[in-house]
Design an enzyme around this catalytic site. Sequence first.
Site, PDB file in Angstrom:
ATOM      1  N   ASP A 167       0.905  -1.083   0.142  1.00 13.26           N
ATOM      2  CA  ASP A 167      -0.243  -0.021   0.013  1.00 13.26           C
ATOM      3  C   ASP A 167       0.905   1.323   0.146  1.00 13.26           C
ATOM      4  O   ASP A 167       2.155   1.208   0.220  1.00 13.26           O
ATOM      5  CB  ASP A 167      -0.884   0.029   1.373  1.00 13.26           C
ATOM      6  CG  ASP A 167      -1.778   1.268   1.196  1.00 13.26           C
ATOM      7  OD1 ASP A 167      -2.481   1.525   0.288  1.00 13.26           O
ATOM      8  OD2 ASP A 167      -1.816   1.869   2.450  1.00 13.26           O
ATOM      9  N   MET A 168       0.156   2.213  -0.141  1.00 12.83           N
ATOM     10  CA  MET A 168       1.166   3.525  -0.220  1.00 12.83           C
ATOM     11  C   MET A 168       0.865   4.508   1.051  1.00 12.83           C
ATOM     12  O   MET A 168       1.632   4.657   1.900  1.00 12.83           O
ATOM     13  CB  MET A 168       1.107   4.423  -1.584  1.00 12.83           C
ATOM     14  CG  MET A 168       1.940   5.697  -1.680  1.00 12.83           C
ATOM     15  SD  MET A 168       1.550   6.417  -3.445  1.00 12.83           S
ATOM     16  CE  MET A 168       0.192   7.390  -3.204  1.00 12.83           C
ATOM     17  N   ASP A 169      -0.389   5.321   0.818  1.00 19.69           N
ATOM     18  CA  ASP A 169      -0.632   5.993   2.067  1.00 19.69           C
ATOM     19  C   ASP A 169      -0.623   5.565   3.462  1.00 19.69           C
ATOM     20  O   ASP A 169      -1.352   4.640   3.644  1.00 19.69           O
ATOM     21  CB  ASP A 169      -2.038   6.763   1.483  1.00 19.69           C
ATOM     22  CG  ASP A 169      -2.085   7.741   0.398  1.00 19.69           C
ATOM     23  OD1 ASP A 169      -1.257   8.800   0.704  1.00 19.69           O
ATOM     24  OD2 ASP A 169      -2.834   7.150  -0.638  1.00 19.69           O
ATOM     25  N   LYS A 173     -10.237  -0.634  -3.079  1.00 22.77           N
ATOM     26  CA  LYS A 173     -10.380  -1.083  -1.795  1.00 22.77           C
ATOM     27  C   LYS A 173     -11.711  -0.607  -0.953  1.00 22.77           C
ATOM     28  O   LYS A 173     -12.004   0.594  -1.271  1.00 22.77           O
ATOM     29  CB  LYS A 173      -9.358  -0.939  -0.940  1.00 22.77           C
ATOM     30  CG  LYS A 173      -7.819  -1.264  -1.588  1.00 22.77           C
ATOM     31  CD  LYS A 173      -6.491  -0.685  -0.837  1.00 22.77           C
ATOM     32  CE  LYS A 173      -5.269  -1.045  -1.702  1.00 22.77           C
ATOM     33  NZ  LYS A 173      -4.068  -0.270  -0.939  1.00 22.77           N
ATOM     34  N   ASP A 184      -1.973  -0.779   5.911  1.00 20.87           N
ATOM     35  CA  ASP A 184      -2.097  -0.060   7.146  1.00 20.87           C
ATOM     36  C   ASP A 184      -3.643   0.446   7.605  1.00 20.87           C
ATOM     37  O   ASP A 184      -3.904   0.693   8.876  1.00 20.87           O
ATOM     38  CB  ASP A 184      -1.417   1.485   7.215  1.00 20.87           C
ATOM     39  CG  ASP A 184      -2.214   2.581   6.346  1.00 20.87           C
ATOM     40  OD1 ASP A 184      -2.575   3.472   6.609  1.00 20.87           O
ATOM     41  OD2 ASP A 184      -2.439   2.160   5.022  1.00 20.87           O
TER      42      ASP A 184
END
Length: 249
Positions: free
Chosen positions: A20-22, A152, A177
Amino acid sequence: MSEPRRSGGSPTRTDAVLFDMDGLLVDSEPLWLEAETAVMARLGAEWTAEDQVQLLGGSLDRTVRYLMGKARRLASPGQVAEWLMSGIAELVRDHGVPVQPGACELLAEVAAAGLPHALVTSSERRFMDAVLARTGLRFDALVCADDVSVTKPDPEPYLLAAKLLGTDPGRCYALEDSPNGVASAEAAGCRVIAVPSLVPIEPAPGRTVVSSLLDLRADASGISVLRRGDDPYGGLAPALARTIRPRLG
């Protein structure tokens, strides 16, 4: 599904790692809070950290609907979306975005181990590209909101990422996260390592929870949970430690 191995334990083979990124690789949530607050000011309403938590790991469409639901001034969904995305992209371009502790090191280990790895984000391509340009993070494949029909917590983003890497989702570790991200990865069949940011995430079968990316290491056999000092549970929460202790041998 097997859990990530502990350093010194028996290996669990992994074909690929999906990130994931953020909130996971970059600490972008403060920037989102700033951008969302600015949009709500234009819409004549207040915005709080509690509002932001409601949108964690969600899509742009869901965010826009939520913003408009609190608005006191009229605006079209397209206007609100453009205000938000142009605002967040400008913040990243002008000020950068902090990379989370351990992110660069873990990505370097994954690459050095020859593990294919993909970025799987619910963010729009404009924002993803801005983050990658400022941070220099690199991946073998990229999946963002523009690449899927639904984001998502639907499994489509992770199914697409596994397909792009030429592997089965069940042989991938997904690092997330947020609860929405965890739900997406698990629905796709991935093994999940959760590193909670704003919202707690509980351990579960096929899911490991750690406090930081610093708790993880990678080699050719996959991802491992690093022991910390003399702590027999590697810095994990007691509940998780009790969950995985029988598997440590």
